[in-house]
Structure formats: C-alpha cells, structure tokens
Design an enzyme around this catalytic site. Structure first.
Site, short mmCIF file in Angstrom:
data_model
loop_
_atom_site.label_atom_id
_atom_site.label_comp_id
_atom_site.label_asym_id
_atom_site.label_seq_id
_atom_site.Cartn_x
_atom_site.Cartn_y
_atom_site.Cartn_z
CB VAL A 142 -18.77 29.76 11.61
CG1 VAL A 142 -17.05 29.67 10.47
CG2 VAL A 142 -18.72 28.43 11.83
CB ILE A 148 -18.16 34.27 5.61
CG1 ILE A 148 -16.84 35.66 5.26
CG2 ILE A 148 -18.01 33.97 4.25
CD1 ILE A 148 -15.62 35.30 5.89
CE LYS A 152 -15.29 31.89 14.47
NZ LYS A 152 -14.47 33.76 15.03
#
Ligand code: NAP
Length: 445
Positions: free
Chosen positions: A133, A137, A206
């Site tokens: 996901v 990040i 996600k």
C-alpha cells in the site's frame, strides 16, 4: 574463527520493482552488510523467461525458472511477481520452509492475507508487506507498530496514483475524463488496461489491507464498497470547484461506534468524494499518494509521497528486507498480526455522510419549495443551495426553456435514505435530470 553466515535472499520476479530491488541489493551489498551486520546474498531470481528483456542488466546466472528450488535454499523470499497464482502457493512454500517473506502483492494480501498471516504465525516466520500500500510511503509499519498503542478512528487515503493523476488533470486543466485518461496512458501513469485503477479495484484491495491493520480485525475485500471514477464528469468537477471542493478517489476506513454498549463496527469503502480545498488531501497532485490517519491520541497524521514506481517501491521492499534480515539474525518467532478483534463490517447503506447533489430543475416559481419538500420527506436536510447561472445564447440572452442548475449540499444522512431521495428526485416532475451525487469527506478535519 567464527565465520559470519550470510542471509540468503531469493527474488521472485524481475519486473518494474523486482529488477530495481535486485540492482540495489547488488550495488549496495557492502552498505547493507554494514547496516545489518551480515551479508545479504541474492542467490537467484525466478522469472518466466530467463531471456526476457529487463529494465536493468543483472548477471544472467542469477535467473531461473525453478522458483520452488530457489525458495527452498533461501532465508528470505521476496515475492514481486504479482497476481494470485502461483504467488500464493510459492509464499506458502516459503513460509512452510521457515523463510521470512517480503511481498508487495496487495491483490494476494487482500484475498488471502488472513490465511497467510495465520500460517506465518503458526510456523514462527514473518510476512512483511510495506510496499503493498502506498508504494514508497511508510504506512503499514506506522499503523501496525507506531500506532499500535493508539486507537485509529479513520483513514482517508489517496492510494491510487493513476486516478489521482486523472482527477487532478480534470480539476487543474479542465480536460475531460477520457482526455485525461489518454494522457495518463501516454505518460505511463495508466496501464494499457486501466480497469483495475479507474474502476477502483486497486484502491479496494488497499482499503481492505489498511482497515484490517488499523482496526485489528479481518476486513474481507469483497466487503469493501467500491465505485470508480469513470462517471465523474467535468461538470461535477466544476461544481465542486465552485463550492470549494476537490474531487478525489478515496479509500475510507472508519471505526463506527455502535449504539449502546455494543462493539464498534467498521466501514471500508472506495469512491470519488468531495474533499474541502483546505484539507491536506486536496493538495495531493499528480500521481502522488497520501494517507490521512486520524487517531484518538495522535490526532491527525498524513503520510505522503510516491505511491508507485519501480525504484520507489523497491525502497519499501528493501526496508522490509533489512528488517527481515535483522530478525533472522536475532531468531525467535515473528511479530504476529493482531487481527482478532472480529468487528462487524457495515454495508455502505448504513454509513452516514454528507452529500452534494447536482441537478437540473425547471426554472419556474415554486420549484424550489417542491424540491425542498422531497428532501424533507426522505429525512435529508439541506445545508447549502447554490444556483449556477443559466446558459445563455450568443446574444447573452437566457433561452426560454433554460433550466436552473442547482447544487444542493446536505447535512449528514444515511446512504440508504440518500439513494431513495435521489430516486425520488429523478422521478419528480420538477427535476429535469439529476446530474450527479458526490459524498463529502474530511469536512471536519
Ligand atoms: P511486473 O513488472 O509485471 O513484473 C512481474 C515479474 O514477475 C516479471 O519479471 C515476471 O517474469 C515475473 N513473473 C510473473 N509471473 C511469474 C511466474 N508465474 N513465475 C515466475 N515469474 C513470474 O510487476 P511489477 O510492476 O514489478 O509488480 C510486482 C508486484 O509489486 C505486484 O504485486 C504489484 O502489485 C506490486 N507493486 C508494484 C508497484 C509498481 O509501481 N510497479 C507498486 C506497488 C506494488 P518475466 O519477466 O519473465 O515475465
């Protein structure tokens, strides 16, 4: 003298992400050795075709088509093939053989995460999936570890770069959906078959993963409500702009308190929504991703950056590899997932939020009162009403049969009541057409 043992790493897949993982692993082997305290040795790369064209040139002798044999010699297996099969069988084999596994495979985790976590726990291995996901990040580890002592209330995530690129282009350039998709495809933001992105399937997977970790419960992917962005019109984007909003495809994961003393329920859903211009998510442009987390003690946090890309995603995969290698050196059982809260997942009809309804009505006296009456009959109260200037001809005259375009903002209402209201509006003789309905999210952040 005690010879330092190496950690043997098997890589499954050498596509966009896998080839970058292999390159960095080979180029920075000395640096990793210093960091981890032992050598990370790439022992092989399993692909379908050993002579296939690659983004990165890697030693040919590393390639193999025998994934199973490779797995059985490894301490850590990195799965970057994608798809459900044979990824599921190969990860199962790796865990059963005692290897830790790193994967970026959101589809596999959304569909088979619960059984893989259970297997990992049973055999004392660990499954890492930071890259599944949000690409580069950091969001999985922050949710499961850093926020493991807090109570996550809500997540609003822009988790699909393709759709964010398209909606951002519609908003900033005024291009249609079709034109924006064409440009996204030309620039490589959208795949040749963009269905998984534009219909919201990627974001749905996600959302299932995020909701499961955030609320410590298993949220099956088919219980995540999903709508894509194909029906978002340029008129809706313009209406949104006039009203001070930006349209974003959001993955929304929410804890919903039950009436009385009952256990909390959770909601996970994906749809295009109106986000106030002042909300941090409104300024996420282009193909970027951002995940906005609201937690009881921490307050609001935003995680922002590149949500995809071979080398960017490789960063998250390699972070997991370093964690897996360190754990391997220490020994002991893996860190299990805590997903046993067993919270009910609410259907979308039971969610309440606020909405903006755009419609064309006959431009006659008394029409507004009739429309307001329809709202009242369905228990939905009007918060704002805006009337767009009617269309004019070349002489600047309003046509005789011109209709009024109304943009009506509502207070919070249940999805179920709203859809009945929209049906009633569409049937009403006062209303020529309901142009569209968008939910408003993040208005109280
Ligand atoms: P990709 O470019 O399509 O590469 C897939 C690789 O896996 C290829 O090297 C392919 O071999 C190999 N492969 C596929 N099926 C195989 C099989 N049955 N046996 C052996 N090898 C097989 O994929 P990707 O874009 O790197 O994505 C990999 C994973 O990362 C996916 O789960 C994806 O969802 C995830 N991810 C990707 C991104 C991104 O930006 N690309 C971002 C986040 C997460 P050949 O080369 O021989 O065909």
């Amino acid at each position: 003298m005690n010879e330092k043992r190496t950690i043997k790493v098997a890589l499954l897949g050498a596509g966009s992400v896998g080839s970058q993982v292999a390159r960095l692993l080979l180029e920075q082997a000395d640096e990793y050795e210093r960091r981890v305290g032992t050598r990370l040795e790439l022992i092989g790369i399993s692909v379908r075709n050993v002579d296939g064209r690659r983004d990165v040139e890697l030693p040919r002798e590393l390639y193999t088509t025998d994934a199973e044999r490779l797995i059985l010699s490894a301490d850590v297996v990195i799965e970057l093939m994608g798809g459900l099969h044979p990824a599921l069988e190969l990860i199962t084999l790796a865990l059963e053989s005692g290897a830790d596994v790193v994967t970026a495979n959101k589809a596999l985790l959304a569909h088979h995460g619960a059984e893989l976590f259970e297997l990992a726990e049973r055999v004392g291995a660990q499954l890492y999936y930071e890259a599944a996901v949000g690409g580069a990040i950091p969001i999985i580890r922050p949710l499961r570890e850093n926020l493991g002592g807090d109570r996550v209330e809500r997540i609003l995530g822009i988790v699909n770069g393709t759709t964010n690129y398209i909606l951002d282009r519609m908003h900033t350039r005024g291009d249609s959906f079709e034109e924006s998709l064409r440009i996204a495809t030309d620039l490589g933001y959208a795949e040749a078959d963009p269905t998984a992105d534009i219909e919201g399937y990627d974001a749905q997977q996600k959302a299932a993963i995020l909701a499961s970790i955030a609320f410590h419960t298993s949220v099956p992917v088919d219980e995540v409500h999903r709508e894509g962005i194909t029906s978002v019109s340029i008129e809706q984007i313009e209406d949104a702009k006039r009203a001070g909003f930006v349209v974003k495809l959001l993955a929304i994961c929410e804890r919903v308190a039950a009436p009385g003393d009952g256990p909390d329920r959770v909601s996970a859903r994906v749809y295009p929504a109106l986000v106030p211009e002042a909300h941090p998510l409104a300024s996420v442009h282009g193909g970027n991703n951002a995940i906005f987390v609201e937690a009881e003690a921490a307050g609001s946090l935003m995680f922002y950056g590149a949500g995809a890309g071979g080398v960017e995603t490789a960063s998250a995969v390699l972070g997991d590899l370093v964690a897996a290698a360190r754990r391997h050196l220490l020994g002991g059982p893996g860190l299990g997932e805590s997903m046993d809260a067993d919270l009910p997942v609410l259907g979308v009809a039971e969610i309440d939020t606020s909405y903006q309804i755009s419609l064309e009505a006959e431009d006659e006296a008394g029409i507004l009162a009739g429309i307001a009456q329809t709202f009242a009959e369905h228990g939905v109260s009007v918060a704002t009403l805006e009337q767009a200037a009617p269309a004019t001809d070349e002489d600047g005259e309003v046509a005789e049969d011109a209709r009024a375009t109304l943009v009506i903002g509502t207070h919070r209402a249940k999805e179920g009541s709203l859809s009945k209201l929209v049906d009633a509006l569409a049937q009403s003789p006062a209303v020529h057409r309901v142009n569209g309905v968008l939910r408003v999210e993040g208005a109280n952040a």
